[in-house]
Design a protein around this motif. Structure first.
Motif, mmCIF file in Angstrom:
data_model
loop_
_atom_site.group_PDB
_atom_site.id
_atom_site.type_symbol
_atom_site.label_atom_id
_atom_site.label_comp_id
_atom_site.label_asym_id
_atom_site.label_seq_id
_atom_site.Cartn_x
_atom_site.Cartn_y
_atom_site.Cartn_z
ATOM 1 N N LEU A 185 0.827 -1.205 0.000
ATOM 2 C CA LEU A 185 0.000 0.000 0.000
ATOM 3 C C LEU A 185 0.863 1.258 0.000
ATOM 4 O O LEU A 185 0.557 2.237 -0.699
ATOM 5 N N PHE A 209 -1.675 4.841 -6.922
ATOM 6 C CA PHE A 209 -3.108 5.001 -6.662
ATOM 7 C C PHE A 209 -3.542 6.446 -6.934
ATOM 8 O O PHE A 209 -4.598 6.686 -7.537
ATOM 9 N N TYR A 210 -2.733 7.394 -6.478
ATOM 10 C CA TYR A 210 -3.068 8.797 -6.727
ATOM 11 C C TYR A 210 -3.097 9.080 -8.224
ATOM 12 O O TYR A 210 -4.011 9.745 -8.731
ATOM 13 N N ILE A 268 -3.279 -3.674 -10.400
ATOM 14 C CA ILE A 268 -3.900 -3.359 -9.114
ATOM 15 C C ILE A 268 -5.064 -4.297 -8.828
ATOM 16 O O ILE A 268 -5.214 -4.819 -7.710
ATOM 17 N N SER A 282 2.502 1.675 -3.430
ATOM 18 C CA SER A 282 1.535 1.969 -4.487
ATOM 19 C C SER A 282 0.813 3.295 -4.294
ATOM 20 O O SER A 282 0.015 3.683 -5.161
ATOM 21 N N HIS A 304 -3.927 -0.497 -13.983
ATOM 22 C CA HIS A 304 -5.240 -0.880 -13.469
ATOM 23 C C HIS A 304 -5.359 -2.400 -13.364
ATOM 24 O O HIS A 304 -5.886 -2.929 -12.367
ATOM 25 N N PHE A 329 -6.225 6.954 -9.933
ATOM 26 C CA PHE A 329 -7.582 7.054 -9.386
ATOM 27 C C PHE A 329 -7.994 8.464 -8.968
ATOM 28 O O PHE A 329 -9.181 8.800 -8.991
#
Length: 346
Positions: free
Chosen positions: A195, A202-203, A226, A198, A223, A206
């Motif tokens: 986490l 993620f930022y 993930i 990533s 994507h 998403f």
């Protein structure tokens, strides 16, 4: 040839010590005191570990081929921009190999089982660091490049590697007495570094909107990676489908096999996305991002290898000390032998 060799017999869950038990797996266990030869021969018979071994051993060669391809096709000796990819690919070779070896030889004894998985956990932590190194070099969104977080990202990832290797190894100590707590510790040890590593990704895929959000062809690969990573975590934590029908998936289809398969496919898409970013963003990153040096790539990885090996050594020594203490305790109190059998290093 194999027909002339007597393959080791398999056992049920009631015939092996508790430390070897797996949730929802009733049969297909190997002898808890298997020889190294028996462990290797078990690769060619169907046990509850056979597919666990092969689903990581075969992909090792695929990732090794990818590593050799990069070494031969790119000027890795003079082009430091390729060093993060090298670290990542080496970690991609090591973690499935360590896992397949751990599953192969983990039934030589309870102590061997713990030590085998110590190496497995260390390899997974190295893979996490390899991911962080490539993300720092190629994946960070444009908005965050050269930010304070970016400058300390690798430093934090190195600390995370040490903490999480320690936590994962420690999780084996209370495994028999507190199995749920042990599983929780191990899950955190695997999930937290992923986490953290990533978070920039993620930022980027998403949350980021507007300019400087690094919207390119690699995003669809990110994507996919993930989604598979979260499916992998789901399988690891839920023990599905064998928890719903104990004994029905002992040999084929249990969660750890699916966990291995999804994890490898996720790593493949991660590798493809990282390579896509590396090629697409090369000129911009060389002009705007932090310089790629030995210290923040190969040096960081080698430092973590040394520290992880030291952690594994210390926990292995604790195993030996615990075994000696257990022997003294059982000699003084013979009635306690049954109570301690199969836990930690007994």
């Amino acid at each position: 040839m194999l027909s002339l060799i007597k393959l080791p017999r398999v056992f049920t869950i009631n015939q092996v010590p508790q430390v070897f038990h797996e949730d929802g797996i009733i049969s297909g266990y190997r002898h808890p005191r298997s020889s190294a030869t028996d462990c290797i021969l078990s690769l060619f018979q169907l046990t509850n570990e056979t597919l666990n071994i092969w689903t990581h051993f075969l992909p090792t060669w695929y990732f090794l081929w990818k590593l050799l391809t990069v070494v031969m096709m790119r000027d890795v000796w003079h082009d430091s921009f390729t060093w993060p990819l090298l670290v990542f690919l080496v970690s991609c070779c090591i973690y499935p190999l360590a896992s397949s070896c751990a599953h192969t030889f983990s039934t030589m004894s309870a102590r061997a089982r713990h030590i085998c998985f110590f190496f497995d956990y260390g390899a997974l932590s190295l893979y996490s660091l390899g991911s962080a190194i490539t993300y720092s070099a190629y994946v960070f969104p444009d908005k965050w490049v050269n930010s304070l977080f970016h400058q300390y990202y690798i430093h934090i990832a190195v600390v995370n590697t040490v903490i999480c290797t320690t936590m994962a190894c420690y999780s084996r100590i209370p495994e028999c007495q507190l199995p749920k707590f042990s599983k929780f510790l191990r899950t955190v040890a695997f999930a937290y570094p992923y986490l953290f590593d990533s978070f920039p990704l993620f930022y980027r895929v998403f949350l980021c909107v507007g300019e400087d959000c690094t919207d390119n062809k690699a995003n669809i690969l990110h994507h996919t990676h993930i989604a598979l990573a979260f499916l992998t975590a789901f399988l690891f934590t839920t023990h599905l489908p064998e928890r719903l029908a104990p004994g029905s998936f002992d040999y084929i289809g249990h969660s750890h096999q699916l966990f291995h398969v999804c994890g490898i496919i996720s790593t493949h898409f991660q590798m493809e996305s990282v390579e896509q970013d590396m090629v697409t963003r090369r000129h911009w990153l060389l002009a705007h991002s932090l310089p790629i040096t030995f210290a923040n790539t190969l040096g960081a990885a080698m430092l973590c290898v040394v520290i992880s090996l030291a952690i594994i050594f210390l926990f292995s020594m604790r195993l030996r000390w615990s075994a000696n203490q257990g022997k003294i305790h059982r000699d003084k109190n013979p009635q306690s032998q049954a109570a301690t059998k199969g836990c930690w290093c007994h």
